[in-house]
Design an enzyme around this catalytic site. Sequence first.
Site, PDB file in Angstrom:
ATOM      1  N   HIS B 272     -42.137  34.719  -6.349  1.00 41.16           N
ATOM      2  CA  HIS B 272     -41.250  33.925  -6.981  1.00 41.16           C
ATOM      3  C   HIS B 272     -41.766  32.346  -7.202  1.00 41.16           C
ATOM      4  O   HIS B 272     -41.465  31.965  -8.227  1.00 41.16           O
ATOM      5  CB  HIS B 272     -39.911  33.908  -6.305  1.00 41.16           C
ATOM      6  CG  HIS B 272     -38.983  32.966  -6.832  1.00 41.16           C
ATOM      7  ND1 HIS B 272     -37.998  33.397  -7.821  1.00 41.16           N
ATOM      8  CD2 HIS B 272     -38.834  31.835  -6.682  1.00 41.16           C
ATOM      9  CE1 HIS B 272     -37.267  32.546  -7.975  1.00 41.16           C
ATOM     10  NE2 HIS B 272     -37.572  31.464  -7.782  1.00 41.16           N
ATOM     11  N   GLU B 421     -13.160  26.070 -16.705  1.00 38.34           N
ATOM     12  CA  GLU B 421     -13.436  24.784 -17.107  1.00 38.34           C
ATOM     13  C   GLU B 421     -15.196  24.664 -17.052  1.00 38.34           C
ATOM     14  O   GLU B 421     -15.630  24.105 -18.135  1.00 38.34           O
ATOM     15  CB  GLU B 421     -12.990  23.824 -16.038  1.00 38.34           C
ATOM     16  CG  GLU B 421     -11.630  23.743 -15.883  1.00 38.34           C
ATOM     17  CD  GLU B 421     -11.127  24.847 -14.947  1.00 38.34           C
ATOM     18  OE1 GLU B 421     -11.921  25.533 -14.335  1.00 38.34           O
ATOM     19  OE2 GLU B 421      -9.801  25.159 -14.856  1.00 38.34           O
TER      20      GLU B 421
END
Lengths: 678, 678
Positions: B272, B421
């Site tokens: 990674h 939100e």
Amino acid sequence: MSDATTSPDLDALRAANPEHWRRAAAIRTLTLDAVAAANSGHSGMPMGMADVATVLFEKHLKFDASRPDWPDRDRFVLSAGHGSMLLYSLLYLTGYPEMTLEQIRNFRQLGAITAGHPEYGHAPGIETTTGPLGQGIATAVGMAIAEEIQRARFGRKIVDHHTWVIAGDGCLMEGVSHEAIALAGKLELSHLIVLWDDNGITIDGKVSIADVTDQKQRFKAAGWDVLEVDGHDPQAIDAALTDAKKGKKPTMVACKTHIAIGSSAQDTSKGHGALTDPELISATKRAYGWEHAPFEIPEDLKAEWEAIGARGAEARAEWEVRFAELGRGKKDHFERALRREAPKKLSATIKALKRQLAESQPKVATRKSSEMVLEVVNPIMPETVGGSADLTGSNNTLTEDLGVFGPENRDGRYIYYGIREHGMAAALNGLALHGGVRPYGGTFFAFTDYARPAMRLAALMGIPSTFVMTHDSIGLGEDGPTHQPVEHLAICRATPNTNVFRPCDTAETAEAWELALTATETPSVLVLSRQSMPTQRKEFSNKNLVAQGAYVLADADGKRMAILMATGSEVDVAMKARDLLQQDGIGTRVVSMPSWELFEAQDEKYRKKVLPAGPVRVAVEAGARMGWDRWLFGERGKRDKGAFVGMEGYGASAPAEELFAHFGITPEAVAKAVRDLI
Amino acid sequence: MSDATTSPDLDALRAANPEHWRRAAAIRTLTLDAVAAANSGHSGMPMGMADVATVLFEKHLKFDASRPDWPDRDRFVLSAGHGSMLLYSLLYLTGYPEMTLEQIRNFRQLGAITAGHPEYGHAPGIETTTGPLGQGIATAVGMAIAEEIQRARFGRKIVDHHTWVIAGDGCLMEGVSHEAIALAGKLELSHLIVLWDDNGITIDGKVSIADVTDQKQRFKAAGWDVLEVDGHDPQAIDAALTDAKKGKKPTMVACKTHIAIGSSAQDTSKGHGALTDPELISATKRAYGWEHAPFEIPEDLKAEWEAIGARGAEARAEWEVRFAELGRGKKDHFERALRREAPKKLSATIKALKRQLAESQPKVATRKSSEMVLEVVNPIMPETVGGSADLTGSNNTLTEDLGVFGPENRDGRYIYYGIREHGMAAALNGLALHGGVRPYGGTFFAFTDYARPAMRLAALMGIPSTFVMTHDSIGLGEDGPTHQPVEHLAICRATPNTNVFRPCDTAETAEAWELALTATETPSVLVLSRQSMPTQRKEFSNKNLVAQGAYVLADADGKRMAILMATGSEVDVAMKARDLLQQDGIGTRVVSMPSWELFEAQDEKYRKKVLPAGPVRVAVEAGARMGWDRWLFGERGKRDKGAFVGMEGYGASAPAEELFAHFGITPEAVAKAVRDLI
């Protein structure tokens, strides 16, 4: 999501279960009365979920209203916090101390414990603060983890309880619910049960105007068991809750309900809000077959409810006996940790580490310093529970002895939270609220942004969650501006009841950790560097200097003409600027300010001793200026000269040293700022 | 999630599709070389997803590398932004302007456009800034909404493109992904296609250590079509992407890949990160059959890639013709909105409203003022797209003419974002980035906490998203401290490149909106009250006074002894304090400071005119003190007297007027603070 179509037949419901109906009606009518008296609030949810809550309290919730602090009680979390009257009604009816009828009458009034949303600390029985949607369910995950850990450690005879959550559509739409349920699914938290109030209504209208999610399929995808029930049928509810406790996974029970049931606002968004019209209220009470005055609960009904409140007294007494039989060591640990009290040897351990540091003078990143502290603390403090949001190797949060918590290892003390900063922060709160454990969790400081809603709740609730925030400035280098915090120190410092620590070396890091680990009513944010820094505190100090917030790290040689203030990695910049200035004969004091909050809490005499009037002041910090004017100019005096060396905008992607040069956060720049002022 | 077990046979893959393999190998080796040169970065994801990206660019993505600003291009969003070398390689190979080999060589270096994570504005082809996980996928939802709206308005001949997202496990674990995919599912955004890099690996190890989510089931539950494909089989990928474009729903394509494919770090968390070991790199290149020097792309291969980059040139030219044939009105609207330019009549419209206000002098909440502005602006500004996170009636964000956007009504201009939100804020960014629309969205100001990560990105990217934040202080009353912002003004003000407006009446609100609607590179936060406030600006002003950030609202009668500074609802407190002080003969000026940022941007002369040295200064604001010292003491001068009247901790649940009295934010307290200083 449900779009309720057929209206329930209240008379039939009442006839089928008259005693249940009356108990639930008590919740419904107290809600109507309290909201009407306050002329604000949310009536519909408590009315809709009264049946489910009644069955839960009557038949399933393990509690003893007279002893809300019983450690082995079930935890009940009202994630849909706007329905606070549901909780307050239940606490009042079952006879919790402090929750009097007077408090119910004063719903949402100044000084009442019956705030608009449930506030932790206002009254026993309020297990956590809710209101910002999704927080309850995410916090409950932490509670359920704590229960598993405690159960593994102390045995099923001492710890064996459930965490129950009532969540609404809003909770399930919020992103944090995804993080929470995925984490709970992975960890197989079988003692966590979520009761979804599936009423199909939000403030803007039907849920369907904004959501078509198949919640049952969604929970299954996350590794949960899912049940479905008519939320107005007490037998069916009872059966579902019985089943829910049997599963090997966390369980979601979809409870199909009618919001504001029985009123003319039933199944509408109007019903979500405050129903205050006297006509509507009396018509609704008539529909319930309720014939009592506002706030009046008939004595026999109150007695029924109080019997429910006393239902757990026997089990609690038996638990006391079992607990008394526990060995001294385990008992002490259990009780001490519940009191949020650190072990006595913590202080000596930190001192020993500091003594060693004064000799070895390591040059390491403070994230590494933090690991060095955890390596000595975790073995002597079995209540710590660590973790990271998929940055374990970067946050340096895992020490060897912890063991990883998981379905196969319930006494592991380290949690791989996954890429879920928000869920992690909320879980930390749940761990702290459950008690018996002391949680910390790590991520990058910039991702404070993701964790904010839960970090604020920790501060508002006054609980000692510890947030380990590494990679604290442009000093993280190449990952660039998305990962480089600039305004985040200001954000944390602006948040009331939050101790922000930005230590400059390992000794300060150790002291900061000591303060975090002994805090009882304040969360701590440890702001740590990615990059290495030299040891600044070369002499061993018996005293915890960070506890004073700021202190003189190096005083002026000769006449004190300048004071440099700095935190974290910029303390080294200040020290090097001091060298430059002293070479020019400019007597310069360096003040290390690892914690503004604790410095602010000192008396004025100490503050003036550290920051006397007279010398010019320059602050240096690789972050936004916001707030520094307080220390540059804010204490009254004759001084009028000060400057700030730091960031004016966002960072950039480049090696760290180049960035400090590029943004002018250097000893030379600090020295120049001083010279410009003198 | 995939736990890859069998290693792919690279020779077989290469033999099966030699040309494809070579193209993909170019991405893989450029990534290896750039990460090695930078000695940091993320190698594994670009290596793993190179096949998928190659097929996407070669056969599906509608683009013309020579004209990255073609409005009808497909949008490509690399949500897994740490894999930035995937994007940079593609831009370089296909011949985007500015993305030179030199830039690739300078990956992650100061001044390079090839930042650690893709930064919007650094180079054409970078459609949005990514890195904070989940932001890309959530932003893409906004882009896809914008495309639907534009298509409905301008027709399929002018607007007909797709939004493609590459998302990793991290993106899908983040809570915001839940908000994003649920919103996309509800809105049936069929032109949105997410390519999930299903490599089973995160930084801490296998995905399975933190997650067991069945992502395919999860997306289906949210209303998506789901496909699955071997992410190293170009024919299968091609077929899947072809299918994905045909669906009536958004589509998720699960691409099973091997992170860091072909290296010894394949399928591990090491893969990674940054693969920099020369041995590993040369062995990996050998495994690819790649025999070229570092950063060397053979000419014929580069030519192949550039032909791919030119693939869309014809379609683009045809589009130009179609666009030229569009009617003048539509063309002007299309181009003007793309330039982020407000219509000419906006200024006159705002002035007409202000003129009317000077007569009517309404006493309303500024959220209502905001609605009054939107009622005159939305009809003349067809590019506005409004919305709210389930607080439409509270945020006052919906005006009559807008129409609600949904699967059945693609030219609606109002979006019910649901209780999301964060997802809303990211969608606003996507709408702004797509262009042609000007988005605003509302929630409570306290829920800035939820929206923060996307609000910061808006500021960092320099895009004019407008956040309508109502219920801006304890003035919201009974909902209590969870809903009462205290530190949120400081949070927004500390954030670079963010214009925060806290207007005190309707005239200031109108001026703030005018500035928000004409901003091109700065997001705006409108901080609005729940409670009513009287008109302060009683005289019509032709000038936009808010544009100066602060101005003298009322000057001292007689000798100027005090200056009161205030924003929003506390301007009225200051004006009433002024009355008290003037009665005592204390000449008092009141300065309204609706925007610190704009005041800061004025020249020193103006600032000193508004805040001259000499008088004592008292600031009043129902929020945290953080930052006010800048205005109390921060400008150099002889002044040394100032005080702040505001909040010291969290609010409480009670009627608003009682809270202002309780927390001492009153005219009397302000007048006393002045008297104490004089």
